[in-house]
Design an enzyme around this catalytic site. Structure first.
Site, PDB file in Angstrom:
ATOM      1  N   LYS A 116      83.353 115.012  57.117  1.00 55.52           N
ATOM      2  CA  LYS A 116      84.486 113.698  57.478  1.00 55.52           C
ATOM      3  C   LYS A 116      83.242 112.495  58.198  1.00 55.52           C
ATOM      4  CE  LYS A 116      89.147 115.502  57.997  1.00 55.52           C
ATOM      5  NZ  LYS A 116      88.870 116.640  57.402  1.00 55.52           N
ATOM      6  N   GLU A 200      89.919 110.664  66.507  1.00 56.93           N
ATOM      7  CA  GLU A 200      89.744 109.144  65.919  1.00 56.93           C
ATOM      8  C   GLU A 200      91.191 108.289  66.343  1.00 56.93           C
ATOM      9  OE1 GLU A 200      91.122 109.482  62.153  1.00 56.93           O
ATOM     10  OE2 GLU A 200      89.212 109.442  60.965  1.00 56.93           O
ATOM     11  N   HIS A 235     100.822 118.540  60.901  1.00 56.36           N
ATOM     12  CA  HIS A 235     100.203 117.835  59.929  1.00 56.36           C
ATOM     13  C   HIS A 235      99.541 118.683  58.790  1.00 56.36           C
ATOM     14  CE1 HIS A 235      99.192 116.134  63.805  1.00 56.36           C
ATOM     15  NE2 HIS A 235      98.399 116.842  64.439  1.00 56.36           N
ATOM     16  N   ARG A 292      89.212 116.798  45.044  1.00 53.48           N
ATOM     17  CA  ARG A 292      89.875 118.059  44.195  1.00 53.48           C
ATOM     18  C   ARG A 292      91.222 117.579  43.658  1.00 53.48           C
ATOM     19  NH1 ARG A 292      93.480 119.173  48.011  1.00 53.48           N
ATOM     20  NH2 ARG A 292      93.003 119.745  49.815  1.00 53.48           N
TER      21      ARG A 292
END
Length: 681
Positions: A116, A200, A235, A292
């Protein structure tokens, strides 16, 4: 095009890929673990190869065994599905080294987007909007803490190599950061073998909107519009829909073009999903790119009429994209509901067991033709993607998904109405599911009006988890009808000679049926008294001090019954499992246990001072020692089930007198974990 491919996955996605292969005349090879020897995906493929033990680490994550299976069967290509090795660059590289086509992006693209932090740097260079945060290599806990303080709370900790909601923690205060970081890193290491995290800014009331992209090796790259995946728990997505509702056409176009720019930045090939987080004002920021096919790809298929698995196969075979951006058109609206074996009322803990009864609404299973188009040539209004059948087991080894229920309509309102009806037709017996919870969400005002954000479930928690008001009398009357039929009772209009157990020579017959209502929100006892009149006359049912005329009959189809109580008529289905009667009527599911007075009552052991496992799993942390004095809610043990951590707290204040399991031990559902002495506080 390929002649034979191996599907390096299991469950519904393996079945889904096999369906497209069958339609295109391509032979398919399944791989399976010890736990999946009789699984549905094994039967769906033309060949099957055993690759190891029950756990994913012993089977579906063993690169060398999968490569061996592909070579042994002569498979020209490998489709990784999603999860497991689908975004593993080492697997893609191993396929390439073995001369086998990996049906996915190039190794370099997987590596670039697999981290990430690295992906954020690439997106910054490509002018794709980013959320403020820290994506650096330095993982010193104190530095990370300082960075979080500088960003400003709340912040979101995310596993750099993660996905699927694993290794994510929202931190509200600086004093909570250290504990959240430790837990996040531990879960990230367990799930992905990499404990690196990024930080973040956590946006309040954001939407999760993603864009399906496709690229080929000939310079072609398109976006197949957008999906909203905001409704999430832990999540992880629960409901997805396409297109994302309530967004201006200009924002949709900008987001699509940004997604294509992200794909081009890493020379992407194949199917990918670029995920954005969006504010209420319409600003959007890059979150990550999944290299994917996504779990929610069916909603895109339904609104575009395209088979995305076929697109994957054609691109992997070095063909150009089937359509250009200008040729892609939207048709209506689609919504997908994920039906899981889990306990919503217990923090969505996974539920394991055998599917004793499984009935889904009538619909097309997988894509018979592109995008769920049936043989009649019409768009299928309901589609079911499932990797299990009645009699199969949901085990602790893999994701507890039972099925994906996908509906299509000309408008969002039509699709939503169809989804409500389809959910009412779902019947599952043998384990807990989230079906009732899904029904509550789709009938809630925020979802119905498209007021979506990732905190919808938490914000409306009280309404979504309130005790249900169900048609108790009608459902229990149907249970009585099923019991009386089983015990030889006389249905309305039948001969009394068909029910000799209730026949009396000179008078009527009275039978009292004791019931215990069982479920997440209720556990009460009731008694219905059935009076059989002489000579087959009218029967009556006494309940709550009221006597009403009572008749019943077998309905149309297996397990179907009709019951009339007074002026009320109920129609439903009853699945009988021993002395437990599972009733499905008026869109609700209820379970009643017959209190058979002739059976011996089981002794019930008191639970005070006992702390038991809420699900099967592995102990990964023991936070107390014998002799520790704890308060109510004190974290005691951390368990892992299906790659998710669950912290178990003290049910009451007390002293820990004995710890019965150690780190690394496997425990069964309901196993006593420790002894808590509540008398010594």
């Amino acid at each position: 095009m390929f002649n034979k491919i191996l599907i390096a996955n299991r469950g519904e996605i393996a079945c889904r890929v096999a369906a497209t292969c069958k339609r295109l005349g391509i032979a398919s090879v399944a791989v399976y673990s010890d736990a999946d020897a009789k699984a549905k995906h094994v039967a769906a493929c033309d060949e099957a190869v055993h690759i190891g033990g029950a756990t994913a680490a012993e089977s579906y994550l063993r690169i060398e065994r999968i490569i061996e299976a592909a070579r042994a069967t002569g498979a020209q290509a490998v489709h990784p599905g999603y999860g497991f090795l689908s975004e593993n660059k080492d697997f893609a590289q191993a396929c390439e080294a073995a001369g086998i086509v990996f049906i996915g992006p190039p190794v370099a693209a997987i590596a670039a987007m697999g981290s990430k932090a690295a992906a954020k740097a690439l997106m910054h260079a490509a002018a794709v909007p980013l959320v403020p945060g820290y994506h650096g290599d330095n993982q010193d806990p104190q530095l990370l803490h300082r960075e979080a303080d500088a960003i400003g709370y709340p912040v979101l900790l995310k596993a750099s190599a993660g996905g699927g909601g694993k290794g994510m923690r929202v931190v509200e205060r600086s004093e909570d950061f250290a504990a959240a970081l430790t837990s996040c890193k531990r879960e990230a290491a367990s799930s992905f073998g990499n404990d690196r995290v990024l930080i973040e800014k956590y946006l309040t009331r954001p939407r999760h909107v993603e864009v399906q992209v496709f690229a080929d090796r000939h310079g072609g790259a398109v976006y197949l519009f957008d999906r909203d995946c905001s409704v999430q728990r832990r999540h992880q997505k629960v409901l997805e829909e396409a297109p994302a509702p309530g967004l201006a056409a200009e924002i949709k176009r900008e987001m699509g073009e940004a997604a294509v720019a992200a794909a081009r930045a890493v020379n992407y090939v194949g199917a990918g999903t670029v995920e954005f987080i969006m504010t209420g004002s319409g600003d959007f920021y890059f979150m990550e790119m999944n290299t994917r096919l996504q779990v929610e790809h069916p909603v895109t298929e339904m609104v575009t009429g395209q088979d995305l698995v076929e697109w994957q196969l054609r691109v992997a075979a070095d063909e150009p994209l089937p359509l250009t951006q200008q040729q892609l058109k939207l048709d209506g609206h689609a919504i997908e509901a994920r039906i899981y074996a889990e306990h919503p009322a217990r923090g969505f803990l996974p539920s394991t067991g055998t599917l004793k009864h499984l009935r889904m609404p009538e619909g097309v299973e997988f894509a018979i033709d592109a995008g769920g188009v049936g043989e009649s040539g019409r768009k299928a209004p309901v589609r079911i993607d499932s990797g299990v059948r009645e009699g199969d087991a949901i085990t602790p080894y893999y994701d507890p998904m039972i099925a994906k229920l996908i509906v299509h309509g000309a408008t969002r309102e039509e699709a939503l109405a169809r989804l409500k009806r389809a959910l009412h037709a779902c019947e599952v017996v043998g384990l807990h599911t989230n079906i009732e919870f899904l029904q509550r969400i789709v009938t809630s005002e925020p979802f119905a009006t498209g007021d979506l954000d990732t905190g919808l479930i938490e914000r409306h928690h009280d309404a979504l988890f309130a005790p249900a008001k169900k048609p108790f009398k009608e459902a229990l009357a149907l249970a009585c009808a099923a019991l009386l039929t089983r015990e030889g009772g006389t249905a309305h209009g039948a001969s009394p000679w068909d029910a000799l157990s209730h026949w009396r020579l000179n008078g009527g017959y009275t039978q009292t049926l004791g019931w215990r209502n069982i479920g997440d929100h209720s556990d009460n006892e009731s008694a219905f008294t059935v009076r059989f009149a002489r000579n087959g006359g009218t029967q009556t049912l006494d309940h709550d001090g009221v006597r009403e005329d009572f008749t019943w009959s077998n309905g149309t189809g297996q397990h179907a019954f009709c019951a009339t109580i007074g002026n009320a008529r109920a129609t439903g289905r009853v699945f009988v499992d021993g002395d437990t009667f599972h009733v499905f009527c008026l869109g609700e599911a209820q379970a009643f246990e017959w209190q058979n007075l002739l059976a011996h009552a089981a002794d019930v052991e008191g639970g005070e001072g006992r702390l038991t496992a809420p699900m099967p799993g592995k102990v990964i942390a023991v936070l107390v020692e014998p002799g520790a004095i704890v308060e109510k809610g004190t974290p005691l043990i951390v368990m892992e089930a299906m790659k998710m951590e669950h912290t178990i707290g003290a049910p009451t204040a007390g002293t820990v007198s004995e710890v019965l399991y150690a780190v690394g031990d496997q425990v069964a559902d309901g196993a006593q974990l420790l002894v808590l002495d509540v008398q010594s506080v």
